[in-house]
Design a protein around this motif. Structure first.
Motif, PDB file in Angstrom:
ATOM      1  N   TRP A 153      10.817  14.709 -35.446  1.00 33.38           N
ATOM      2  CA  TRP A 153      11.687  15.865 -35.269  1.00 33.38           C
ATOM      3  C   TRP A 153      11.059  16.960 -36.110  1.00 33.38           C
ATOM      4  O   TRP A 153      11.114  16.898 -37.335  1.00 33.38           O
ATOM      5  CB  TRP A 153      13.098  15.511 -35.727  1.00 33.38           C
ATOM      6  N   TRP A 166      24.188  20.196 -31.656  1.00 32.44           N
ATOM      7  CA  TRP A 166      23.023  21.023 -32.042  1.00 32.44           C
ATOM      8  C   TRP A 166      23.158  22.498 -31.658  1.00 32.44           C
ATOM      9  O   TRP A 166      22.920  23.366 -32.492  1.00 32.44           O
ATOM     10  CB  TRP A 166      21.722  20.481 -31.427  1.00 32.44           C
ATOM     11  N   ARG A 170      16.869  26.551 -27.191  1.00 28.46           N
ATOM     12  CA  ARG A 170      18.107  26.482 -28.004  1.00 28.46           C
ATOM     13  C   ARG A 170      18.949  25.251 -27.669  1.00 28.46           C
ATOM     14  O   ARG A 170      20.150  25.316 -27.458  1.00 28.46           O
ATOM     15  CB  ARG A 170      18.897  27.774 -27.809  1.00 28.46           C
ATOM     16  N   PHE A 171      18.260  24.098 -27.580  1.00 31.37           N
ATOM     17  CA  PHE A 171      18.913  22.789 -27.426  1.00 31.37           C
ATOM     18  C   PHE A 171      19.705  22.627 -26.127  1.00 31.37           C
ATOM     19  O   PHE A 171      20.714  21.922 -26.076  1.00 31.37           O
ATOM     20  CB  PHE A 171      19.807  22.493 -28.639  1.00 31.37           C
ATOM     21  N   ILE A 173      14.316  17.573 -30.254  1.00 33.33           N
ATOM     22  CA  ILE A 173      15.166  18.661 -29.752  1.00 33.33           C
ATOM     23  C   ILE A 173      14.544  20.052 -29.718  1.00 33.33           C
ATOM     24  O   ILE A 173      15.039  20.916 -29.011  1.00 33.33           O
ATOM     25  CB  ILE A 173      16.492  18.729 -30.540  1.00 33.33           C
TER      26      ILE A 173
END
Lengths: 680, 680
Positions: free
Chosen positions: A198, A300, A232-233, A227
């Motif tokens: 990550w 998130w 933006r997730f 992610i």
């Protein structure tokens, strides 16, 4: 023989798919009493219970049984503590909680299957997707109490007619596994070494990783995209600044024999103009609050809606979302945050801010200060929030409205089912890698699991080892833990010892959290040792893959506690830190810092393999009994069973590079044991 | 031989009290270079560091040394991880943190003493009361880097002229111990079993505990009074509703041979009319902020001031506070929260509330939501707060203003010194039990320590075992961990195994936190087994007390790693889960759930003692080498060294009840080994 007892009107989880030979009884009071179930009268004098939020009103049915001093309880799939589950209280509740210490009662999966080994040996599966509590000698050291928070569930009791205890164990497992259906088969490349972090921000980061692995001759087959690859997730988007020509990049990587594996999260960002969100709203595919509004949680991206994976149409719709990535050449995914993890609910967060405000300018003492902390800590994965939204679940008799907490444990399962069904529709001739964080029994047909957000702790090497057989018991065959640990900071020796266990595990993935120490295998002083170890893994892949395939096909286990194979050997029965892997070998990894070796128990004569590199090993004949074995930090020691052989191939820089034409058979001196390789 | 190197103008900690034979050098650049110190150029490429808040500007001096593959680093007193400290990074910073897992870098004590065993064997003591970082093979597996956040400190290097490695180890320890002064001697009754719980509310609760122990024939000598005995957590007060006639109650308990041991906290509640508070303000005895106002922190009672224990007058004043309890007949205390623990500072709390307000009604995503949690979590024991208050420290050359973070690690030490000095003034003929949570080297002259707020974890049995020798190295002899674990919920088997280790430890105290499962020894199914075990403890007290007294008098260790005694035996050198206790025995406790035995290594022939009750045991002669030993849950197995004897007395319901006239000597068959008992 499998007996099914139906209590009330159970929710259909589709855990059980093969009903051949199952004898069904509807459980009236007499039947319930006979099998040890009763309206809840559990003895709770010794509350509080570890890690479990206790609400007396919820527990409805209790199965209670006395245990003999030496009885062993196996099972519960993905969980903390031992192969023998005695001495703790567990809760079947898919939980997003990274601190996997002794005190926890749940991890990410909910696997309500145990096998009791006492005077009688039997399997017990409770098919209920809400909360089930397994008090296995916690309240009373010699009592097991199973509490089910419902009057509507199915109970399966599995007995074996086989006389031999050893055959009995495996027979019970096989009966259970047959009933829940054959396990998902991962593509062969997914048995190669895989790197994740990550924190990889863009294609440059990924290319650098691949370059470093190749440069150092450390074999590798996949790099993960956590992610940050998304806009933006947002699910099914790719940030085009980070990946300006994604499809080309996928193809470029594939030419280097690298598969890219993106993450998919359960929550869908609330954002006008975002197609997945807009379509979900329009078609009513999101979970709803009592008043009919879509439930709002924070994950998130901040505020999200949760797709209603229990609804068949919603599953189809979400599954189609993977198409954009499949079209770009992606052939592997991991489904995350699908317990579902929620940082907060919109409603609960408002209340929290209001309460916090009342503490301002007060003298915060023992009560009020701790309350302040609890308000914030209590926002995440809150049971109250799980009780506040609903599914329109597709059931055999039609659509059914059900509150989330009653079906909580099959949410992630159905996300993965959505993906798997979509792959069959969209790319029927391809085998796609798929594994999930949350799971329930039944999900093993659709994908594997990894054991979630563990830590760079020595205790987590052993925890992985202990989970392997119980996961197999529940049908999970493509499995593994984040090698080196996800949270926290690794040390070189920890990572090396962990590598020496993970090399025997199907999913061998090095993964770490943002902000932790970099832990790619080329980051330390002895890169050459890591290269040797991963090359050994590749030489072992033909064996690991073959054993995996055989176990899947035969509904059997690949990781076998010594107690299953040597049930009358008291040392074997209690062995918790060594086990059989497939038909030919026993592993006994070192999991203690600064240890220069370890004790190993051999239930029978075996051939010890001490291996430092694919072409650098010795075989030593060892007698049955207790041994202390030296194991240097950069070498691996394991054992070949009498009458068996281990194929060792010639390694390769990626799985397709392994030459199974050049296999050496390791076996006892003078043995002519053979080995059946499965390698299409 | 001890060499002292003086860097800059060190703060006087009074850790070193006996300067006989110390050779002093003032460390100019040449000297610094020669001994491996330099202005900080530490290699930090591999940050971040586990659990340590990193501020590059703080680290000034670095001691760097290469380690051979097999070198061992002993020491660091109260700490996590192994007897061998290699493979992690530690921070000397007294910390109030109950989660003692592998990932932490500090516990409650700061003990800057190590012994390096490599090509050369030497001791190293850094006398600096602020932050010191010990990177022992974390950044680089084969490098030790010690970072000191100051240019003003003293370094002691201790070498031994003795040729024999075994003698060398002990010689170095003894030299160091002599230099830091003889250890505190606890009263003999404090070697009895003691019961504590945060949650006993009043005298009725305590009486019930005593009654239950006596009724079940479980010996006991003391019951603790945690924070609830005070009036709203105010030091030196007694809640008269809970204890309407305290002095009478103390005396009544004493007639039952029970000592009551109240807790004393570091922080003094801010409350008009409360004499301790008012006097402290009037006489300027509290720590101050830069602007001269008394520093305000939050602890149990809410807002408190911290007494300035570094100031001699403040120490005298606070010490006199104990008088009210001594006068009531109290003869034991534990000093708590003296790192000092702070839940928040008034100033920081205000800022936190202001920042939280800005998040209201925002879309809280990955960044902002995590920040919200961090604001609240970051309130406690905050480094910024420790940098915001000052002491008027009494130094040889007079009073000196010093910022707290530069002397943080001697705060608890000086609280305990205040108490100990007061006892000598107020009750010169009495031996008062005193132990502390926070500590620094030097505090061992004034009291013992307990290892703080541990958990009901199996791993914490082993952690206790591993800490015993390193605490001894630093002079801490009256030591122990909360038996059964403070936080979390115990199980019967965990408590029983823990009892089987704690019976060999001076401070044998069962203690648990409010809200956890009740864990008095009579709360479980096999009370009779607990009674047998504690009776064995009492039969062993003459030995434990004698070995304790000998170790104190000789500046020696009572808990001795096998590596110290058998330095040329490679299995002994790496043994981390067994050790010698005094001259006669070796212990090897079981610390694994559901284990029915364990492996034990015997470096020489020994006599195995398997004991179930004071009058129910067998001796078996065992050959040197590796053994697997069965150990049932309710029995204890340990070993008597060749040529030594173990005295076993006739137990007793309290220490003064033990009859040392009736001692049996356990020893090898045919041996005529004797034992020197110390029992006035």
């Amino acid at each position: 023989m499998i007996k099914e007892y139906i209590f009330g009107k159970p929710f259909e989880t589709y855990a059980v798919v093969d009903r051949t030979g199952i004898i069904t009884e509807v459980a009236n009071e007499d039947v319930a009493k006979r099998i040890g179930f009763k309206k809840d009268e559990a003895d709770r004098a010794l509350s509080p219970y570890g890690g479990i939020t206790w609400d007396d009103s919820e527990y409805v049915m209790t199965y209670a049984v006395d245990m003999g001093k030496d009885d062993i309880v196996y099972g519960l799939g993905e969980n903390i503590r031992g192969i023998n589950k005695r001495g703790w209280i567990y809760e079947s509740k898919c939980s997003d909680d990274p601190i996997h210490d002794e005190f926890k009662s749940s991890l990410y999966g909910a696997h309500n299957f145990i096998m009791m080994s006492g005077e009688k040996v039997y399997g017990l599966f409770i098919d209920y997707p809400g909360r089930v509590i397994w008090d296995i000698g916690y309240s009373h050291i010699n009592k097991m109490q199973v509490l089910v928070c419902s009057e509507n569930f199915k109970l399966y009791v599995i007995n074996s007619e086989v006389a031999d205890k050893k055959e009995q164990y495996r027979d019970i497992i096989k009966q259970f596994r047959k009933m829940i259906g054959q396990s998902y088969v991962a593509p062969r490349w997914a048995f190669g070494f895989q790197q994740s972090r990550w924190g990889y921000q863009n294609q440059g980061d990924i290319e650098a990783v691949v370059e470093n692995y190749r440069k150092n001759n450390i074999p590798i087959d996949a790099v993960y995209m956590d992610i940050d690859y998304m806009e933006r997730f947002k699910d099914f988007t790719i940030d085009s600044e980070k990946f300006p020509a994604f499809e080309k990049f996928v193809s470029k990587m594939k030419k280097q024999h690298i598969h890219l594996v993106p993450i998919i999260d359960a929550g869908v960002k609330i954002e006008e103009g975002y197609d997945t969100y807009e379509e979900g709203v329009k078609k009513n595919y999101f979970c709803k609050e009592e008043d009919g509004n879509n439930f709002v949680a924070g994950v998130w991206p901040g505020r999200v809606h949760f797709p209603d994976f229990l609804n068949a149409q919603a599953r189809d719709w979400f599954g189609n979302g993977y198409k954009v990535l499949l079209d770009a050449g992606i052939d592997g995914f991991w489904n995350d945050m699908n317990e579902p993890a929620l940082f907060y609910s919109e409603k609960h967060l408002k209340e929290a801010f209001d309460e916090i405000e009342t503490y301002k300018d007060k003298n915060l003492d023992i009560d009020t200060f701790f309350r302040l902390g609890n308000i914030v800590r209590g926002l995440g994965n809150n049971l109250g929030d799980y009780k506040s939204f609903y599914h329109r679940a597709t059931q055999p008799e039609g659509e059914m409205l059900v509150r989330h907490d009653h079906v909580h444990n099959i949410y992630g399962y159905n996300m993965t089912r959505a993906a798997s069904d979509a792959f069959k529709r969209l790319v029927p001739h391809k085998n796609i890698l798929m594994f999930s964080r949350a799971s329930y029994i039944g999900m093993h047909r659709y994908g594997g699991i990894w054991t979630g957000d563990n830590y760079s702790w020595w205790s987590h090497i052993l925890l992985l080892l202990k989970m392997l057989p119980s996961l197999n018991m529940c049908g999970f065959m493509y499995i593994g833990a984040d090698m080196g640990g996800f949270g926290g900071n690794v040390t070189e020796d920890l990572l090396m010892r962990w590598t020496e266990l993970s090399m025997f595990v199907p999913l061998m993935r090095n993964h770490a959290a943002a902000g932790t120490r970099n832990q790619e295998l080329y980051r330390f002083t002895d890169t050459e040792a890591f290269a040797r170890l991963v090359n050994i893994r590749y030489a072992l892949i033909p064996y690991i893959y073959s054993e995996y395939m055989k176990a899947v096909e035969n509904n059997d286990m690949m990781y076998i506690p010594l107690s299953f194979e040597y049930p009358c050997d008291k040392y074997a029965v209690n062995a918790e830190d060594q086990m059989l892997v497939g038909e030919s070998i026993m592993i006994a990894p070192v999991y203690t810092q600064n240890a220069t070796g370890r004790y190993v128990y051999l239930p029978e004569n075996m051939t010890m393999v001490r291996i430092r590199a694919v072409n650098d090993y010795e075989l030593t004949e060892c007698k049955a009994g207790h041994h202390y074995v030296d194991v240097a930090l950069d070498e691996v020691v394991f054992f070949i069973r009498e009458g068996h052989a281990l194929p060792l191939a010639g390694s390769g820089q990626y799985v397709d590079d392994i030459d199974v034409g050049e296999v050496t058979l390791l076996r006892a001196e003078g043995s002519n044991a053979d080995y059946e390789l499965i390698w299409d």
